[in-house]
Design an enzyme around this catalytic site. Sequence first.
Site, short mmCIF file in Angstrom:
data_model
loop_
_atom_site.label_atom_id
_atom_site.label_comp_id
_atom_site.label_asym_id
_atom_site.label_seq_id
_atom_site.Cartn_x
_atom_site.Cartn_y
_atom_site.Cartn_z
N GLU A 40 18.76 -1.96 -2.00
CA GLU A 40 18.08 -0.94 -1.19
C GLU A 40 18.25 0.39 -1.92
OE1 GLU A 40 19.73 -0.52 2.80
OE2 GLU A 40 19.31 1.63 2.71
N ARG A 44 16.90 9.38 -1.05
CA ARG A 44 17.66 10.63 -0.90
C ARG A 44 17.64 11.43 -2.17
NH1 ARG A 44 23.22 8.23 1.64
NH2 ARG A 44 22.09 6.75 2.94
N LYS A 127 19.62 -2.54 11.67
CA LYS A 127 20.78 -1.95 11.00
C LYS A 127 21.69 -1.39 12.10
CE LYS A 127 21.52 1.99 7.85
NZ LYS A 127 21.39 2.31 6.43
C1 3PG Z 1 23.43 4.13 4.33
O1 3PG Z 1 22.50 4.90 4.12
O2 3PG Z 1 23.26 2.97 4.70
C2 3PG Z 1 24.83 4.66 4.22
O3 3PG Z 1 24.88 5.90 3.62
C3 3PG Z 1 25.76 3.73 3.57
O4 3PG Z 1 27.03 4.13 3.93
P1 3PG Z 1 28.23 4.06 2.89
O5 3PG Z 1 27.93 5.11 1.86
O6 3PG Z 1 29.46 4.43 3.70
O7 3PG Z 1 28.28 2.69 2.34
#
Ligand code: 3PG
Length: 209
Positions: A40, A44, A127
């Site tokens: 994924e 960002r 999710k």
């Molecule tokens: C996401 O967008 O799914 C999260 O930022 C993932 O979280 P993590 O950086 O704590 O794994």
Amino acid sequence: MLTVEQIAPRRIIPVVVIEDYLLATPLRGALIGGGLQCAEITCRTSAAIEAITAMAEDPDFLVGAGTVTTADQVERVVRAGARFVVCPGLSAAVVRACADAGVTCVPGTVTATEVMRAVELGVTTVKFFPAETNGGLAAITALGGPFPDVRFVPTGGIRLSSLGTYLASQAVAAVGGTWLTPLEAQRSGDFASIERLVAEAMAVAEDAA
Ligand code: 3PG
């Protein structure tokens, strides 16, 4: 349309924040080397769309887009080659845009109300985000009571140490996280360590199977 089980048969989805699209191809190689066939790419960074395009060049590798919050973005990421879309929250407009484009949508939910709304929109795998700050596996298990047909993709704060606990639950379709593709390793071109992180996670997933 692919199910989450088809996207992530090994039940792990690497959530990738990528700064330089030129790293997309070696990164895909490291993920495959560690045993994963999906990623994924979070929207960002300005490199996200080109990174999706580059990763999608391998037809056997399933690339999706994350951090998608608008219907316009759905159109852009699907054009780039995204086969699935992950959202931090639940937007009917995004879910409908994904259905129109024929791609899987995994919207973010935390509460029973949000899960109900997702089910109304035809989504049965959501999710669960941010997982660790919202009760983690205990919250997923509680939500699984009223929603036995819904499966969850916990993401947010999960690391190798907590991975096995989540994967032990049948309510968990897959676990997502950025810990597999750290920016420092990407910046220094240390794809061997990314491959190692993925392989470690795969070993945990195999034990949980
Ligand atoms: C996401 O967008 O799914 C999260 O930022 C993932 O979280 P993590 O950086 O704590 O794994």
